[in-house]
Design a protein around this motif. Structure first.
Motif, short mmCIF file in Angstrom:
data_model
loop_
_atom_site.label_atom_id
_atom_site.label_comp_id
_atom_site.label_asym_id
_atom_site.label_seq_id
_atom_site.Cartn_x
_atom_site.Cartn_y
_atom_site.Cartn_z
N ILE A 184 44.97 -34.17 38.40
CA ILE A 184 44.42 -32.89 38.73
C ILE A 184 45.64 -31.90 38.10
N LEU A 185 46.67 -32.22 38.54
CA LEU A 185 47.93 -31.32 37.99
C LEU A 185 47.82 -31.39 36.43
N ALA A 186 47.53 -32.35 35.73
CA ALA A 186 47.44 -32.55 34.35
C ALA A 186 46.14 -31.57 33.90
N LEU A 187 45.36 -31.69 34.66
CA LEU A 187 44.05 -30.88 34.13
C LEU A 187 44.31 -29.13 34.29
N ILE A 188 45.05 -28.89 35.50
CA ILE A 188 45.36 -27.42 35.78
C ILE A 188 46.24 -27.17 34.55
N ALA A 189 47.39 -27.90 33.76
CA ALA A 189 48.10 -27.40 32.80
C ALA A 189 47.28 -27.45 31.51
N ILE A 190 46.27 -28.29 31.40
CA ILE A 190 45.54 -28.23 30.24
C ILE A 190 44.86 -26.91 30.15
N CYS A 191 44.24 -26.54 31.48
CA CYS A 191 43.33 -25.24 31.40
C CYS A 191 44.15 -24.00 31.40
N LEU A 192 45.27 -23.98 31.64
CA LEU A 192 46.22 -23.01 31.68
C LEU A 192 46.52 -22.94 29.90
N ALA A 193 46.64 -23.99 29.28
CA ALA A 193 46.93 -23.85 27.77
C ALA A 193 45.48 -23.29 27.19
N GLU A 194 44.19 -23.67 27.60
CA GLU A 194 43.19 -22.99 27.24
C GLU A 194 42.85 -21.67 27.52
N LEU A 195 43.46 -21.20 28.82
CA LEU A 195 43.16 -19.83 29.09
C LEU A 195 43.92 -18.95 28.20
N LEU A 196 45.18 -19.39 27.84
CA LEU A 196 46.11 -18.65 26.78
C LEU A 196 45.31 -18.20 25.51
N VAL A 197 44.58 -19.17 25.05
CA VAL A 197 43.83 -18.98 23.55
C VAL A 197 42.93 -18.05 23.77
N VAL A 198 41.97 -18.53 24.87
CA VAL A 198 40.77 -17.73 24.99
C VAL A 198 41.07 -16.23 25.51
N LEU A 199 41.89 -16.26 26.46
CA LEU A 199 42.15 -14.77 27.05
C LEU A 199 42.97 -13.76 26.01
N ASP A 200 43.75 -14.36 25.25
CA ASP A 200 44.53 -13.60 24.26
C ASP A 200 43.45 -12.86 23.36
N ASN A 201 42.34 -13.46 22.93
CA ASN A 201 41.51 -12.96 21.96
C ASN A 201 40.75 -11.87 22.55
N THR A 202 40.48 -11.71 23.60
CA THR A 202 39.63 -10.86 24.45
C THR A 202 40.59 -9.65 24.70
N VAL A 203 41.84 -10.09 25.04
CA VAL A 203 42.72 -8.83 25.80
C VAL A 203 43.11 -8.03 24.25
N VAL A 204 43.31 -8.75 23.09
CA VAL A 204 43.64 -8.29 21.93
C VAL A 204 42.74 -7.02 21.40
N ASN A 205 41.34 -7.38 21.59
CA ASN A 205 39.87 -6.57 21.44
C ASN A 205 40.12 -5.36 22.12
N VAL A 206 40.50 -5.15 23.37
CA VAL A 206 40.58 -4.20 24.05
C VAL A 206 41.80 -3.16 23.51
N ALA A 207 42.71 -3.61 23.07
CA ALA A 207 43.79 -2.70 22.69
C ALA A 207 43.56 -2.21 21.30
N LEU A 208 42.57 -2.52 20.50
CA LEU A 208 42.32 -2.14 19.07
C LEU A 208 42.24 -0.55 19.26
N PRO A 209 41.62 0.40 20.11
CA PRO A 209 41.77 1.95 20.03
C PRO A 209 43.21 1.98 19.94
N SER A 210 44.14 1.78 20.76
CA SER A 210 45.37 2.11 20.98
C SER A 210 46.21 1.53 19.66
N ILE A 211 46.19 0.51 19.05
CA ILE A 211 46.86 0.28 17.87
C ILE A 211 46.01 1.18 16.91
N ALA A 212 44.94 1.47 16.70
CA ALA A 212 44.50 2.47 15.66
C ALA A 212 45.26 3.93 15.68
N VAL A 213 45.46 4.41 16.95
CA VAL A 213 46.07 5.55 16.92
C VAL A 213 47.54 5.57 16.58
#
Length: 539
Positions: free
Chosen positions: A22-51
């Motif tokens: 179970i602890l291994a599963l949590i660690a794996i899901c944390l790695a998964e969260l990093l990849v998926v979350l990063d992509n969506t967070v960057v999308n929100v920042a696009l207007p600020s980057i543009a300015v």
């Protein structure tokens, strides 16, 4: 005393070996969260980057597309390398690379550096994502435990997609756009430590000669296909350039399949696609991601354009979708153990179709607590219901030696489906929106809106905020209000047409699943046992 007694009871209920898994599963899901979350967070920042970097729309699109292209193109190759050289090893290298490239993105001073950093993040993310599911399959070979673990994995991916706007909105409210890159560094470090501590190494027991030709062919074929999909809305879906891209992609895929059938140790055993429990769920995942990512694109336009919400407000109002995904995936995976994958996946597809239809009926004055929330809940639950059982069916058809490559197929279908959904549904909405209000925006004097602002306003309804901010005299206040209202109406008319296309695709997919995927539930204690039984194509 009571606490220690309760702890002792918990230890007796959950064996030490299972707690470690179970602890291994949590660690794996944390790695998964990093990849998926990063992509969506960057999308929100696009207007600020543009300015701050004075970037045009085409440059902003490359910030997203550079990651997508590298990520999708390398999934199969790096999933295969994980099978050969160690999935945990490849995952840790990927996590470290994401951290380094995130730091490079945060330190970037121009658009080119940001794009290069995002491409690098896509490369290393492709090393992380296939390994997550492959490691889970090896950790939980028992059918019931595997289904529960996959349900958590699926929920994490869906929730990360939905909470990204909240995270990004919060960071941008208090920090600069650089923070959406910096946040990845500590998460990656924690994930690396957790993976090295709790996740055991796994690799294929028997590996032949490294299939370099197959790796190169898979990279070029998938990257060409994704590139064509990304560019099609701008070039025209039936333009010469797009048709050439389709033709080259198909030709490369045919060559890839022919090559993989010849070699003794292929990157992917393409004969797996003859197994219906593998190929049909893969198609269902592609269609569900097509609709879910298309829906997220449309609802972003709605919340930030029509309702004029900030990024943080948008994230908060999209929470019902995240909660619904988190609820739907684990419940559906357990239900599928009783009633079968086919009935469960069909239910999810029909829920997606219903939610998409309701979303298409939303008007400018439609209240949030009503059709909007109902549509998000149906879309979220339906999305989760399709993902869990379909993923379990796909991975249950793959031998343990090829878990990484099988996971990569699962991930590639998601990436292609999501990219296609944003491109197709987004272009439908965009074309109708531009046809309705393009001439009115062009008529705005340059003294009120400069050419770049008008070009942006023609492309996306989110730019309605720019029109609202444009200074006008009291004499022009009424025409401006009428234009803003027209932009919002045009956006929703485009969203309605896009929703009808999505509903049609979902219904066709539902029929295909009903006809092609076996209705009898599949039972078994091991994916390896299921493979050794050599199921026929109809199974």
């Amino acid at each position: 005393m009571a606490v220690s007694t309760a702890s002792l009871r918990l230890e007796r209920r959950i064996p030490v070996a299972m707690r470690l898994r179970i602890l291994a599963l949590i660690a794996i899901c944390l790695a998964e969260l990093l990849v998926v979350l990063d992509n969506t967070v960057v999308n929100v920042a696009l207007p600020s980057i543009a300015v701050q970097l004075q970037a045009r729309m085409s440059g902003l699109q490359w910030i997203v597309d550079a990651f997508t292209l590298a990520f999708a193109g390398l999934l199969l190759a790096l999933g295969h390398l994980g099978d050969r050289f160690g999935r945990r090893r490849v995952m840790v290298i990927g996590l470290a690379g994401v951290a380094v490239m995130s730091g490079a993105g945060a330190l970037s001073t121009n658009l080119g550096q940001v794009i290069a950093a995002r491409a690098g993040m896509g490369v290393f993310a492709a090393a992380v994502f296939p390994a997550t599911l492959a490691l889970i399959i090896n950790l939980f070979p028992e059918a019931r435990a595997r289904a529960a673990a996959i349900a958590l994995w699926t929920s994490m991916a869906g929730v990360a997609v939905a909470i990204g706007p909240i995270t990004g909105g919060y960071l941008l409210q208090y920090f600069s756009w650089h923070s959406v890159f910096w946040i990845n560094v500590p998460i990656a470090i924690i994930a690396i430590a957790a993976v090295l501590t709790f996740v055991p190494e796994s690799r294929a027991e028997h590996t032949g000669r490294l299939d370099i030709v197959g790796i190169v062919l898979s990279l070029i074929a998938v990257a060409t296909l994704v590139w064509t999909i990304i560019e099609a809305p701008k070039q025209g879906w039936l333009s010469g350039r797009s048709v050439a891209g389709y033709a080259i992609s198909v030709a490369l895929l045919v060559i890839y399949v022919a090559w993989e059938l010849r070699v003794s140790s292929p990157v992917l055993d393409v004969r797996l696609f003859r197994i219906r429990r593998f190929s049909v769920p893969a198609a269902a995942i592609t269609v569900s991601y097509f609709c879910a990512f298309g829906f997220l694109f449309l609802i972003t336009q709605y919340f930030q354009g029509v309702k004029e919400y900030s990024a943080l407000q948008f994230g908060i109002h999209s929470l019902p979708f995240a909660a619904a995904v988190g609820f739907g995936a684990p419940i559906a995976t357990l239900v599928a153990q009783r009633i079968g994958t086919t009935a469960t996946v069909i239910t999810g597809l029909l829920m997606l179709a219903t939610g998409m239809y309701i979303a298409g009926q939303v008007k400018v004055d439609t209240p949030y607590l009503g059709p909007v929330v109902i549509a998000m809940v149906l879309m979220g639950v339906g999305f989760g219901v399709v993902q869990g059982p379909s993923t379990e069916s796909i991975m249950g058809s793959v031998p343990l030696e090829e878990a990484g490559a099988g996971s990569a197929v699962n991930d590639t279908t998601r990436e292609v489906g999501g990219t296609l959904g944003v491109a197709v549904l987004g272009s439908i909405m965009g074309s109708i929106y531009t046809n309705r209000v393009g001439s009115r925006i062009d008529a705005i004097p340059n003294g009120i809106m400069n050419p770049d602002q008008k070009s942006l306003a023609r492309d996306t309804p989110i730019s309605v905020i720019e029109v609202v901010k444009a200074p006008v005299s009291s004499f022009l206040a009424k025409p401006k209000a009428e234009l803003v209202h027209a932009m919002k109406v045009a956006a929703l008319e485009g969203a309605q047409s896009a929703s009808y296309v999505a509903v049609g695709v979902l219904l066709v997919c539902t029929l295909a699943v009903a006809l092609l995927l076996p209705w009898k539930p599949q039972h078994g204690n091991s994916v390896l046992l299921a493979w050794r039984e050599k199921p026929t194509p109809s199974e």
